[in-house]
Design a protein around this motif. Structure first.
Motif, PDB file in Angstrom:
ATOM      1  N   PHE A  55       0.828  -1.210   0.000  1.00 26.13           N
ATOM      2  CA  PHE A  55       0.000   0.000   0.000  1.00 26.13           C
ATOM      3  C   PHE A  55       0.864   1.262   0.000  1.00 26.13           C
ATOM      4  O   PHE A  55       0.611   2.206  -0.745  1.00 26.13           O
ATOM      5  CB  PHE A  55      -0.948   0.007   1.197  1.00 26.13           C
ATOM      6  N   HIS A  62      -3.064   2.205  -5.048  1.00 28.20           N
ATOM      7  CA  HIS A  62      -3.189   0.890  -4.427  1.00 28.20           C
ATOM      8  C   HIS A  62      -4.328   0.786  -3.409  1.00 28.20           C
ATOM      9  O   HIS A  62      -4.546  -0.289  -2.863  1.00 28.20           O
ATOM     10  CB  HIS A  62      -1.877   0.489  -3.744  1.00 28.20           C
ATOM     11  N   TRP A  63      -5.031   1.877  -3.123  1.00 26.30           N
ATOM     12  CA  TRP A  63      -6.037   1.840  -2.065  1.00 26.30           C
ATOM     13  C   TRP A  63      -7.114   0.779  -2.306  1.00 26.30           C
ATOM     14  O   TRP A  63      -7.403  -0.032  -1.424  1.00 26.30           O
ATOM     15  CB  TRP A  63      -6.686   3.211  -1.855  1.00 26.30           C
ATOM     16  N   PHE A  66      -5.682  -2.630  -1.889  1.00 24.60           N
ATOM     17  CA  PHE A  66      -5.349  -2.811  -0.467  1.00 24.60           C
ATOM     18  C   PHE A  66      -6.600  -3.167   0.326  1.00 24.60           C
ATOM     19  O   PHE A  66      -6.599  -4.096   1.132  1.00 24.60           O
ATOM     20  CB  PHE A  66      -4.708  -1.541   0.100  1.00 24.60           C
TER      21      PHE A  66
END
Length: 125
Positions: A55, A62-63, A66
């Motif tokens: 993350f 990447h949220w 993640f």
């Protein structure tokens, strides 16, 4: 029903916090054990080191990934049900996190997971 709140660990405690649970894997920078007030530190609920590193490589992109991967980690974590049961035994629970980002952090995902998988026990406050 348990009311779930989120709070950055650097904010001062307040009487309406209820049961305070720190859920990051690492101790928060700059806070001492004498000044940081929490009732439980459950680092086993925190994202794995590999997922946390993933993350932080690129939080802007990447949220979403993640979030999905962390939900999977939580539901496969043998401590998850114990954690949820323990939180449900309190009227108000404040999940404490150290991230500067208030909208995209592991505590947000934990609250979402608790409400999603146990809607009869939890609500966001």
């Amino acid at each position: 029903m348990t009311t779930l709140k989120l709070k950055r660990c650097y904010e001062p405690p307040s009487p309406d916090d209820g049961y305070r649970v720190y859920i990051d894997r690492l101790w928060p920078r700059g806070l001492s054990h004498d000044t940081f007030h929490y009732d439980t530190w459950d680092r086993e609920i925190a994202p794995s080191t590999a997922l946390r590193h993933y993350f932080h490589e690129n939080p802007d992109t990447h949220w979403g990934d993640f979030e999905e991967r962390y939900i999977i980690e939580l539901t496969q974590n043998p401590r998850w049900n114990h954690f949820a049961d323990s939180m449900a035994s309190h009227d108000v629970v404040t999940l404490l996190y150290s991230s500067r980002n208030q909208q995209e952090n592991n505590a947000v995902v934990v609250v979402s997971a608790l409400i999603r998988f146990r809607p009869q026990q939890f609500r966001k406050g």
